[in-house]
Design a protein around this motif. Structure first.
Motif, PDB file in Angstrom:
ATOM      1  N   ASP A  63      48.570  44.763  43.477  1.00 63.57           N
ATOM      2  CA  ASP A  63      47.691  43.731  44.039  1.00 63.57           C
ATOM      3  C   ASP A  63      46.290  43.879  43.460  1.00 63.57           C
ATOM      4  N   ASP A  95      43.901  41.808  42.913  1.00 61.55           N
ATOM      5  CA  ASP A  95      42.844  41.041  43.575  1.00 61.55           C
ATOM      6  C   ASP A  95      42.881  41.241  45.085  1.00 61.55           C
ATOM      7  N   ARG A 150      39.755  40.465  47.103  1.00 59.71           N
ATOM      8  CA  ARG A 150      39.405  39.053  47.197  1.00 59.71           C
ATOM      9  C   ARG A 150      40.001  38.433  48.461  1.00 59.71           C
ATOM     10  N   SER A 151      41.179  38.882  48.873  1.00 62.00           N
ATOM     11  CA  SER A 151      41.816  38.312  50.051  1.00 62.00           C
ATOM     12  C   SER A 151      41.064  38.657  51.329  1.00 62.00           C
ATOM     13  N   CYS A 161      35.614  35.599  46.788  1.00 66.87           N
ATOM     14  CA  CYS A 161      35.154  36.474  45.714  1.00 66.87           C
ATOM     15  C   CYS A 161      34.839  37.833  46.317  1.00 66.87           C
ATOM     16  N   ARG A 201      34.517  40.687  44.615  1.00 66.39           N
ATOM     17  CA  ARG A 201      33.890  41.611  43.673  1.00 66.39           C
ATOM     18  C   ARG A 201      32.449  41.205  43.447  1.00 66.39           C
ATOM     19  N   CYS A 243      30.232  39.669  41.462  1.00 65.12           N
ATOM     20  CA  CYS A 243      30.313  38.765  40.317  1.00 65.12           C
ATOM     21  C   CYS A 243      28.936  38.449  39.749  1.00 65.12           C
TER      22      CYS A 243
END
Length: 59
Positions: free
Chosen positions: A29, A31, A34-35, A41, A43, A45
């Motif tokens: 998994d 990401d 992100r969930s 988002c 992370r 960014c």
């Protein structure tokens, strides 16, 4: 000194198991963080989150 050998080996095994679990979780998994974030988002960014959301809506 020998009396701490078992505890030290146990602690080392526990840490090694945690590392193996984290690597497996990242592979399964990637990401996952992100969930957890309602904005989509999870992370850092640095401003790219809006661009990513816009690109998703345009698809």
């Amino acid at each position: 000194m020998w009396e701490y050998l078992g505890a030290s080996l146990g602690l080392a095994a526990l840490c090694a198991g945690w590392v193996v679990f984290q690597r497996w979780l990242e592979r399964v998994d990637p990401d996952g963080r992100r969930s957890e974030d309602p904005q989509g988002c999870g992370r850092s960014c640095s401003g790219r989150c809006d661009e990513m959301e816009t690109a998703r809506r345009d698809e």
